[in-house]
Enzyme design. Structure first.
Site, PDB file in Angstrom:
ATOM      1  N   GLY A 183      -4.375  -1.595  11.670  1.00  9.61           N
ATOM      2  CA  GLY A 183      -5.821  -1.648  11.849  1.00  9.61           C
ATOM      3  C   GLY A 183      -6.381  -0.259  12.013  1.00  9.61           C
ATOM      4  N   SER A 184      -7.362  -0.149  12.901  1.00 10.88           N
ATOM      5  CA  SER A 184      -8.041   1.137  13.037  1.00 10.88           C
ATOM      6  C   SER A 184      -8.793   1.163  14.361  1.00 10.88           C
ATOM      7  CB  SER A 184      -9.014   1.264  11.869  1.00 10.88           C
ATOM      8  OG  SER A 184     -10.056   2.127  12.201  1.00 10.88           O
ATOM      9  N   SER A 185      -9.096   2.372  14.844  1.00 12.55           N
ATOM     10  CA  SER A 185      -9.799   2.491  16.128  1.00 12.55           C
ATOM     11  C   SER A 185     -11.241   1.979  16.037  1.00 12.55           C
ATOM     12  CB  SER A 185      -9.806   3.944  16.599  1.00 12.55           C
ATOM     13  OG  SER A 185     -10.427   4.752  15.631  1.00 12.55           O
ATOM     14  N   CYS A 186     -11.741   1.736  14.809  1.00 10.81           N
ATOM     15  CA  CYS A 186     -13.133   1.261  14.694  1.00 10.81           C
ATOM     16  C   CYS A 186     -13.291  -0.189  15.163  1.00 10.81           C
ATOM     17  CB  CYS A 186     -13.638   1.414  13.270  1.00 10.81           C
ATOM     18  SG  CYS A 186     -12.844   0.296  12.132  1.00 10.81           S
TER      19      CYS A 186
ATOM     20  N   MET B 217      -1.996   6.890   1.804  1.00  7.39           N
ATOM     21  CA  MET B 217      -1.543   7.949   2.718  1.00  7.39           C
ATOM     22  C   MET B 217      -0.553   7.393   3.741  1.00  7.39           C
ATOM     23  SD  MET B 217      -3.623  10.634   5.058  1.00  7.39           S
ATOM     24  CE  MET B 217      -4.432   9.591   6.228  1.00  7.39           C
ATOM     25  N   VAL B 218      -0.880   6.258   4.361  1.00  4.61           N
ATOM     26  CA  VAL B 218      -0.022   5.731   5.424  1.00  4.61           C
ATOM     27  C   VAL B 218       1.197   5.011   4.835  1.00  4.61           C
ATOM     28  CG1 VAL B 218       0.087   4.260   7.461  1.00  4.61           C
ATOM     29  CG2 VAL B 218      -2.027   5.464   6.931  1.00  4.61           C
TER      30      VAL B 218
ATOM     31  N   HIS C   1     -12.618  12.120   4.994  1.00  2.12           N
ATOM     32  CA  HIS C   1     -12.705  12.260   6.447  1.00  2.12           C
ATOM     33  C   HIS C   1     -12.804  13.745   6.815  1.00  2.12           C
ATOM     34  CE1 HIS C   1     -10.592   8.150   6.442  1.00  2.12           C
ATOM     35  NE2 HIS C   1     -11.832   7.968   6.845  1.00  2.12           N
TER      36      HIS C   1
ATOM     37  N   ARG D 146     -13.051  14.619  19.139  1.00  5.03           N
ATOM     38  CA  ARG D 146     -12.336  13.610  18.358  1.00  5.03           C
ATOM     39  C   ARG D 146     -10.825  13.807  18.510  1.00  5.03           C
ATOM     40  NH1 ARG D 146     -16.695  11.912  18.445  1.00  5.03           N
ATOM     41  NH2 ARG D 146     -18.042  11.209  16.746  1.00  5.03           N
TER      42      ARG D 146
ATOM     43  N   LYS E  13     -10.661  -6.094  10.376  1.00  5.92           N
ATOM     44  CA  LYS E  13      -9.485  -5.612  11.121  1.00  5.92           C
ATOM     45  C   LYS E  13      -9.254  -6.450  12.386  1.00  5.92           C
ATOM     46  CE  LYS E  13      -8.135  -2.172   8.534  1.00  5.92           C
ATOM     47  NZ  LYS E  13      -6.882  -2.334   7.775  1.00  5.92           N
TER      48      LYS E  13
ATOM     49  N   TYR F  62     -15.979  -3.824   7.990  1.00  3.85           N
ATOM     50  CA  TYR F  62     -14.575  -3.391   7.946  1.00  3.85           C
ATOM     51  C   TYR F  62     -13.893  -3.684   9.294  1.00  3.85           C
ATOM     52  CZ  TYR F  62     -10.797   0.129   7.623  1.00  3.85           C
ATOM     53  OH  TYR F  62      -9.591   0.788   7.610  1.00  3.85           O
TER      54      TYR F  62
ATOM     55  N   ASN G  10      -7.858   8.596  14.111  1.00  3.66           N
ATOM     56  CA  ASN G  10      -8.083   9.289  12.826  1.00  3.66           C
ATOM     57  C   ASN G  10      -6.783   9.931  12.361  1.00  3.66           C
ATOM     58  OD1 ASN G  10     -11.052   9.034  12.971  1.00  3.66           O
ATOM     59  ND2 ASN G  10     -10.783  10.399  14.733  1.00  3.66           N
TER      60      ASN G  10
ATOM     61  N   GLY H 243       0.824  -1.223   0.000  1.00  3.65           N
ATOM     62  CA  GLY H 243       0.000   0.000   0.000  1.00  3.65           C
ATOM     63  C   GLY H 243       0.849   1.260   0.000  1.00  3.65           C
TER      64      GLY H 243
ATOM     65  N   PRO I 112      -4.280   2.799  14.680  1.00  2.00           N
ATOM     66  CA  PRO I 112      -4.242   4.263  14.749  1.00  2.00           C
ATOM     67  C   PRO I 112      -5.615   4.904  14.942  1.00  2.00           C
ATOM     68  CG  PRO I 112      -3.994   3.527  12.480  1.00  2.00           C
ATOM     69  CD  PRO I 112      -4.036   2.295  13.330  1.00  2.00           C
TER      70      PRO I 112
HETATM   71  N1  LIG Z   1      -6.709   7.204   6.938  1.00  2.00           N
HETATM   72  C1  LIG Z   1      -7.039   7.059   8.206  1.00  2.00           C
HETATM   73  O1  LIG Z   1      -7.542   7.988   8.869  1.00  2.00           O
HETATM   74  C2  LIG Z   1      -6.784   5.772   8.917  1.00  2.00           C
HETATM   75  C3  LIG Z   1      -7.160   5.715  10.247  1.00  2.00           C
HETATM   76  C4  LIG Z   1      -6.950   4.521  10.917  1.00  2.00           C
HETATM   77  C5  LIG Z   1      -6.384   3.441  10.262  1.00  2.00           C
HETATM   78  N2  LIG Z   1      -6.022   3.530   8.965  1.00  2.00           N
HETATM   79  C6  LIG Z   1      -5.436   2.320   8.365  1.00  2.00           C
HETATM   80  O2  LIG Z   1      -4.223   2.547   7.697  1.00  2.00           O
HETATM   81  C7  LIG Z   1      -4.123   1.683   6.568  1.00  2.00           C
HETATM   82  C8  LIG Z   1      -3.824   2.490   5.328  1.00  2.00           C
HETATM   83  O3  LIG Z   1      -4.834   3.486   5.167  1.00  2.00           O
HETATM   84  P1  LIG Z   1      -4.662   4.707   4.154  1.00  2.00           P
HETATM   85  O4  LIG Z   1      -5.429   5.837   4.729  1.00  2.00           O
HETATM   86  O5  LIG Z   1      -3.217   4.876   3.829  1.00  2.00           O
HETATM   87  O6  LIG Z   1      -5.475   4.142   2.907  1.00  2.00           O
HETATM   88  P2  LIG Z   1      -5.306   4.540   1.355  1.00  2.00           P
HETATM   89  O7  LIG Z   1      -4.705   5.893   1.234  1.00  2.00           O
HETATM   90  O8  LIG Z   1      -6.633   4.265   0.734  1.00  2.00           O
HETATM   91  O9  LIG Z   1      -4.258   3.467   0.832  1.00  2.00           O
HETATM   92  C9  LIG Z   1      -4.559   2.107   0.753  1.00  2.00           C
HETATM   93  C10 LIG Z   1      -3.612   1.462  -0.217  1.00  2.00           C
HETATM   94  O10 LIG Z   1      -3.960   0.080  -0.361  1.00  2.00           O
HETATM   95  C11 LIG Z   1      -3.891  -0.265  -1.731  1.00  2.00           C
HETATM   96  N3  LIG Z   1      -4.804  -1.368  -2.060  1.00  2.00           N
HETATM   97  C12 LIG Z   1      -6.129  -1.428  -1.879  1.00  2.00           C
HETATM   98  N4  LIG Z   1      -6.607  -2.602  -2.337  1.00  2.00           N
HETATM   99  C13 LIG Z   1      -5.552  -3.287  -2.813  1.00  2.00           C
HETATM  100  C14 LIG Z   1      -5.403  -4.562  -3.423  1.00  2.00           C
HETATM  101  N5  LIG Z   1      -6.458  -5.382  -3.629  1.00  2.00           N
HETATM  102  N6  LIG Z   1      -4.168  -4.958  -3.823  1.00  2.00           N
HETATM  103  C15 LIG Z   1      -3.103  -4.142  -3.637  1.00  2.00           C
HETATM  104  N7  LIG Z   1      -3.174  -2.935  -3.057  1.00  2.00           N
HETATM  105  C16 LIG Z   1      -4.396  -2.513  -2.656  1.00  2.00           C
HETATM  106  C17 LIG Z   1      -4.355   0.993  -2.446  1.00  2.00           C
HETATM  107  O11 LIG Z   1      -3.946   0.978  -3.768  1.00  2.00           O
HETATM  108  P3  LIG Z   1      -4.935   1.608  -4.895  1.00  2.00           P
HETATM  109  O12 LIG Z   1      -5.214   3.022  -4.448  1.00  2.00           O
HETATM  110  O13 LIG Z   1      -4.132   1.512  -6.125  1.00  2.00           O
HETATM  111  O14 LIG Z   1      -6.160   0.764  -4.864  1.00  2.00           O
HETATM  112  C18 LIG Z   1      -3.663   2.073  -1.617  1.00  2.00           C
HETATM  113  O15 LIG Z   1      -2.360   2.301  -2.051  1.00  2.00           O
HETATM  114  C19 LIG Z   1      -5.441   0.918   6.496  1.00  2.00           C
HETATM  115  O16 LIG Z   1      -5.264  -0.351   7.055  1.00  2.00           O
HETATM  116  C20 LIG Z   1      -6.378   1.719   7.355  1.00  2.00           C
HETATM  117  O17 LIG Z   1      -7.305   0.904   7.988  1.00  2.00           O
HETATM  118  C21 LIG Z   1      -6.196   4.672   8.268  1.00  2.00           C
END
Ligand SMILES: NC(=O)c1ccc[n+]([C@@H]2O[C@H](COP(=O)([O-])OP(=O)(O)OC[C@H]3O[C@@H](n4cnc5c(N)ncnc54)[C@H](OP(=O)(O)O)[C@@H]3O)[C@@H](O)[C@H]2O)c1
Length: 327
Positions: free
Chosen positions: A109-112, A15-16, A186, A216, A143, A139, A172, A11, A170
């Protein structure tokens, strides 16, 4: 020179994931030892493809930051995709990591994962003590299964194969690489966009859903990446001292929450919007408070470094760059 571990960041365009790559590079990890694949190059829901990739790459560590992520609307419309894709991705990666000799893996994972009515601040041991928030239950279940996969592989294969799979949850997150979509984003990226557009259009006021009183917690994404690397690199003894085999996940938060009103005012200030900020109290508020207890992580030697004012400035600069590019 000591040999550097070969690290797969799943991934890496998210963002992460992108922040974890920046963090590893900033800590001096050589770029050639960081392995990445785009979604188009490797669909992590495809078990055979994931196994072939792990067989080829001979990895030492994995950060699992790939997931299907979305807001309330997406979670409500596509619950099957959220549970299926997340279960598949994490199951394939975690099992392939074990089968191909990876000893260290970090699951995000996530706080949810916590019950809707968990006592605040939410501690790790609130897991599985009550009903989840229905909108993102599929979801959250995925997780929770990810945490339990890591724990089960540790319990069965920890001694025999040196498996050491860890999980971080994490709060939000916000920051560079965020999703600024007008409907499906968000609260922080949504408000950055709204205040920016209100400023550009000389709008006299911006109305926000709800009363503005719910509290929050937010964490800048680079802090999350730093925390993930910190937890990955903790010695087994330190990790074991603060976790249990069947309660091993670690909360990652800033430790501070604020009201949506305070957040909106801070974002308006960052953006330079000087009009009125009003609240539509006929719209739903959600839970009155959501704050993580990050005491476990603090005891393990890590604390957030980037405060909200600094983080919002960095996020707004990223929004301006992204906007210039393709919003
Ligand atoms: N953002 C938040 O506020 C937040 C809060 C708590 C936890 N998290 C956790 O942090 C993690 C990352 O979140 P994020 O915000 O960075 O999400 P994101 O920006 O949507 O990035 C997710 C990544 O996963 C890739 N992906 C999705 N489906 C895939 C697949 N089938 N095969 C290969 N790659 C795939 C996406 O690629 P494509 O874009 O090319 O599909 C993207 O690069 C997640 O586990 C999320 O639960 C995030």
């Amino acid at each position: 020179m000591t040999e550097q571990p070969k690290i797969y960041v799943a991934g890496h365009r998210g963002m992460v994931g992108s922040s974890i790559v920046r963090q590893l590079l900033a800590q001096g990890h050589p770029a050639e030892s960081i392995v990445t694949r785009t979604h188009a190059e490797l669909d992590l829901t495809n078990q055979a493809a994931v196994n072939a990739f792990f067989a080829d790459e001979k990895l030492d560590q994995v950060y699992l930051a790939a997931a299907k992520v979305g807001g309330i609307i997406a979670n409500s419309i596509y619950p099957a995709e959220f549970i299926y894709q997340n279960l598949m991705m994490q199951t394939n990666v975690i099992d392939a990591a074990f089968r191909h000799g990876v000893q260290k893996l970090m699951f995000l994972g996530s706080s949810c994962i916590y019950p809707k009515l968990a006592p605040q601040p939410m501690r790790e041991d609130a897991l599985l003590t009550g009903m989840l928030e229905p909108t993102n239950e599929p979801y959250a279940i995925a997780k929770i299964a990810g945490i339990k996969l890591c724990e089960s592989y540790n319990r069965q294969y920890g001694n025999s194969h040196g498996v050491d799979f860890r999980s971080v949850m994490p709060t939000n997150l916000y920051g560079p690489g965020d999703n600024y979509h007008p409907e499906n984003s968000h609260v922080i990226p949504a408000l950055i966009r709204r205040f920016h557009e209100a400023k550009a259009g000389n709008a006299s006021s911006v109305t926000i859903w709800g009363t503005g009183t719910p509290k929050r917690e937010f964490l800048f994404v680079d802090d999350m990446a730093a925390a993930s690397v910190h937890v990955m690199n903790l010695s087994q003894a330190a990790y074991d001292q603060h976790t249990k085999p069947m309660l091993s996940h670690i909360n990652v938060g800033s430790g501070e929450d604020l009201t949506i009103r305070e957040l909106a005012e801070a974002i308006a200030k960052t953006v330079g919007y000087t009009g009125q900020v009003t609240f539509d109290s006929s719209k739903p508020d959600g839970a009155p408070r959501k704050l993580m207890d990050s005491g476990r992580l603090k005891a393990l030697g890590w604390q957030a470094k980037i405060g909200l004012v600094q983080g919002l400035e960095l996020a707004y600069n990223d929004f301006l760059k992204t906007k210039a590019g393709h919003i």
